[in-house]
Design a protein around this motif. Sequence first.
Motif, mmCIF file in Angstrom:
data_model
loop_
_atom_site.group_PDB
_atom_site.id
_atom_site.type_symbol
_atom_site.label_atom_id
_atom_site.label_comp_id
_atom_site.label_asym_id
_atom_site.label_seq_id
_atom_site.Cartn_x
_atom_site.Cartn_y
_atom_site.Cartn_z
ATOM 1 N N ARG A 284 78.571 59.783 32.779
ATOM 2 C CA ARG A 284 77.396 61.311 33.584
ATOM 3 C C ARG A 284 76.933 60.495 35.250
ATOM 4 O O ARG A 284 77.711 61.819 35.828
ATOM 5 C CB ARG A 284 76.067 61.803 32.862
ATOM 6 C CG ARG A 284 75.858 60.272 32.923
ATOM 7 C CD ARG A 284 73.681 60.899 32.353
ATOM 8 N NE ARG A 284 72.864 60.343 31.826
ATOM 9 C CZ ARG A 284 71.746 60.463 31.176
ATOM 10 N NH1 ARG A 284 71.773 61.181 30.225
ATOM 11 N NH2 ARG A 284 70.634 59.759 31.471
ATOM 12 N N VAL A 287 80.918 61.320 36.460
ATOM 13 C CA VAL A 287 81.611 62.606 36.731
ATOM 14 C C VAL A 287 80.341 62.867 37.941
ATOM 15 O O VAL A 287 81.400 63.781 38.261
ATOM 16 C CB VAL A 287 80.186 63.069 35.126
ATOM 17 C CG1 VAL A 287 80.989 65.118 35.435
ATOM 18 C CG2 VAL A 287 81.678 63.128 34.258
ATOM 19 N N LEU A 292 81.048 67.177 39.448
ATOM 20 C CA LEU A 292 81.344 67.811 37.927
ATOM 21 C C LEU A 292 79.647 67.576 37.596
ATOM 22 O O LEU A 292 78.875 66.473 37.920
ATOM 23 C CB LEU A 292 82.262 67.659 36.997
ATOM 24 C CG LEU A 292 83.991 67.635 37.801
ATOM 25 C CD1 LEU A 292 84.484 66.817 36.578
ATOM 26 C CD2 LEU A 292 84.547 68.947 37.834
ATOM 27 N N THR A 293 79.426 68.082 36.407
ATOM 28 C CA THR A 293 77.806 67.904 35.974
ATOM 29 C C THR A 293 78.787 68.044 34.164
ATOM 30 O O THR A 293 79.341 68.672 33.982
ATOM 31 C CB THR A 293 77.312 69.332 35.971
ATOM 32 O OG1 THR A 293 77.574 70.557 35.703
ATOM 33 C CG2 THR A 293 76.942 69.547 37.536
ATOM 34 N N VAL A 294 77.641 67.642 33.249
ATOM 35 C CA VAL A 294 78.427 67.859 31.921
ATOM 36 C C VAL A 294 76.370 67.394 31.338
ATOM 37 O O VAL A 294 75.971 66.825 32.007
ATOM 38 C CB VAL A 294 79.018 66.025 31.662
ATOM 39 C CG1 VAL A 294 78.276 65.051 31.898
ATOM 40 C CG2 VAL A 294 78.990 66.332 30.328
ATOM 41 N N HIS A 392 89.759 66.356 34.905
ATOM 42 C CA HIS A 392 89.433 67.016 36.128
ATOM 43 C C HIS A 392 90.161 68.147 36.086
ATOM 44 O O HIS A 392 91.071 68.224 36.402
ATOM 45 C CB HIS A 392 89.233 66.196 37.111
ATOM 46 C CG HIS A 392 88.115 66.388 38.144
ATOM 47 N ND1 HIS A 392 88.364 67.114 38.563
ATOM 48 C CD2 HIS A 392 87.130 65.861 38.257
ATOM 49 C CE1 HIS A 392 87.821 67.682 39.648
ATOM 50 N NE2 HIS A 392 87.054 66.913 40.054
ATOM 51 N N ILE A 436 85.830 69.404 29.790
ATOM 52 C CA ILE A 436 84.538 68.993 31.172
ATOM 53 C C ILE A 436 84.367 71.147 30.981
ATOM 54 O O ILE A 436 83.154 70.538 31.750
ATOM 55 C CB ILE A 436 85.006 68.126 31.654
ATOM 56 C CG1 ILE A 436 83.075 67.716 32.035
ATOM 57 C CG2 ILE A 436 85.367 67.873 32.632
ATOM 58 C CD1 ILE A 436 83.806 66.306 32.952
ATOM 59 N N ALA A 437 85.118 71.457 31.546
ATOM 60 C CA ALA A 437 84.709 73.048 32.278
ATOM 61 C C ALA A 437 83.831 73.292 31.822
ATOM 62 O O ALA A 437 83.067 74.248 32.456
ATOM 63 C CB ALA A 437 85.965 73.917 32.460
ATOM 64 N N ARG A 438 83.594 73.584 30.810
ATOM 65 C CA ARG A 438 82.766 74.590 29.400
ATOM 66 C C ARG A 438 81.322 73.765 30.104
ATOM 67 O O ARG A 438 80.336 74.566 29.827
ATOM 68 C CB ARG A 438 82.855 74.096 28.031
ATOM 69 C CG ARG A 438 81.887 72.547 27.708
ATOM 70 C CD ARG A 438 82.499 72.418 26.292
ATOM 71 N NE ARG A 438 81.520 71.943 25.312
ATOM 72 C CZ ARG A 438 82.616 70.025 25.055
ATOM 73 N NH1 ARG A 438 83.591 69.843 26.139
ATOM 74 N NH2 ARG A 438 81.949 69.335 24.328
ATOM 75 N N PHE A 439 80.761 72.556 30.772
ATOM 76 C CA PHE A 439 79.670 73.110 31.428
ATOM 77 C C PHE A 439 79.988 73.132 32.753
ATOM 78 O O PHE A 439 78.788 72.653 33.773
ATOM 79 C CB PHE A 439 79.234 70.522 30.926
ATOM 80 C CG PHE A 439 79.275 71.254 29.888
ATOM 81 C CD1 PHE A 439 78.137 70.511 29.456
ATOM 82 C CD2 PHE A 439 80.539 69.945 29.425
ATOM 83 C CE1 PHE A 439 78.157 70.273 27.742
ATOM 84 C CE2 PHE A 439 80.232 69.168 27.635
ATOM 85 C CZ PHE A 439 79.709 69.865 27.557
ATOM 86 N N GLN A 440 80.784 73.168 33.541
ATOM 87 C CA GLN A 440 80.882 73.610 34.830
ATOM 88 C C GLN A 440 79.513 75.118 35.314
ATOM 89 O O GLN A 440 80.232 75.947 34.386
ATOM 90 C CB GLN A 440 82.265 73.421 35.446
ATOM 91 C CG GLN A 440 82.257 72.156 35.373
ATOM 92 C CD GLN A 440 81.648 71.554 35.193
ATOM 93 O OE1 GLN A 440 81.288 71.048 36.196
ATOM 94 N NE2 GLN A 440 81.711 70.289 34.251
#
Length: 440
Positions: A284, A287, A292-294, A392, A436-440
């Motif tokens: 993380r 990231v 980005l975020t997660v 990414h 990972i886009a599901r956390f953005q």
Amino acid sequence: MRFPSIVRRDRSAVLRGRPNEDENKQRDGMAHIGIVGGGLMGCATALNLLEQGHSVTILERDAGGLPASVGNAGILAVPEIDPLARPDMLLSVPRWLLDPLGPLTVRWQDLPALTPWLFKFLLSARSANVTASRAAMLYLMKTAEADHVRLGNFAGISGHMRDTGAMTVFDTAAARDKAFAHETENARLIGCNVEKLDAEETRRRVPALQGAFAGATFSDGYKTFEYPLTFLRRLQAVLRERATLLDATVSSVARAENGIVVRTEGGGEFTFDRLAITSGVWSRRFVADLGLTVLLETERGYNTTFMNPSTTLEMPVFFSEHGFVATPFENALRVGGAVELASPEAPANYKRAAAMRRKMRRYVPDLPEEGGTEWMGRRPSTPDTLPVISLHPGDPRIAFAFGHGHLGLTLSATTGRHVARLLAGEGETALAPFSIARFQ
């Protein structure tokens, strides 16, 4: 034991540039790819990239140490497609939280930091989300065994998985029957078989189970790996011959026009054509470096390993109502599990390991009271249970592979295959739930 770092090429070429030979390789579709994290996920990713013909460098902060990979239960758990966030699980949470040494506990000092993760966990338990998560996990599990076999063949490793199946013991017949119905549905999807057993038949198959219980289920969809530390060292040994494995603590990663820059605490600077981040919960921070975020926290787990135990089992035995499992290895028996939500840096509470041993003695009275080695590990977990297997969103040179929770060993070979394909520009629409886009 601490293994030496091995660098099999000129260091200046790795750090600062590319000789003409490497430029030619890039034109042929090959690249110099870095991997941050050298546990099972990193090793599996590296081997898949090597199979494609790439040059690979793995950076692991404690390559000779004991990462989370070595503390797993050593089980290929293909039937486990259910997310942790589901209605029946939430109904059990209040009861579990009342027992400070039960299957689930929260370190209350860390609750403020955990709140975003917990809130998303609750939302993920909605029926539609559970159905979608099961379908996504089934997609990965369908190839998990074959991927491990193929990876072993490429690495020249054999005999690392045994056809044992697994037993799940229940205190009441009602709990067994309910679980059997659900396990039968999962088995139909996976393509394995489940049996419902009474106590007598269970003891016949696993004689050490002499305590009181109502019955069990047996699934032939599980396999048992060799001792986890042995398995990891075998993979690392292959990589020391075929790739570059560096003992280095990564401090930051950054995108640049000429590549992905990785800096280490020792002052090193590496520029890679592409990069995979496979460093568990520590991912993380990288990231964040990449903009980005997660939502990634640790389900900390505990175990006790008995070497050369006087009592052993014929197969893994799950005590699901109590949140732990016992796995027999050659000359070893490991008892571990449970979930402790806490910050990665929080001190270990080994009373949780002792509590699992006490509970197991209710079923296996001959389990040794002394001589075991306790351990705590940090399972990297997302609130929806789905791992991150993704490029990414703004830079296809970077891939992420982390957040597998209890299923890191099971899905390591499959994840490594998918990451290698993603970095080659061969992504699949079926991987969308893991983005990972599901956390953005």
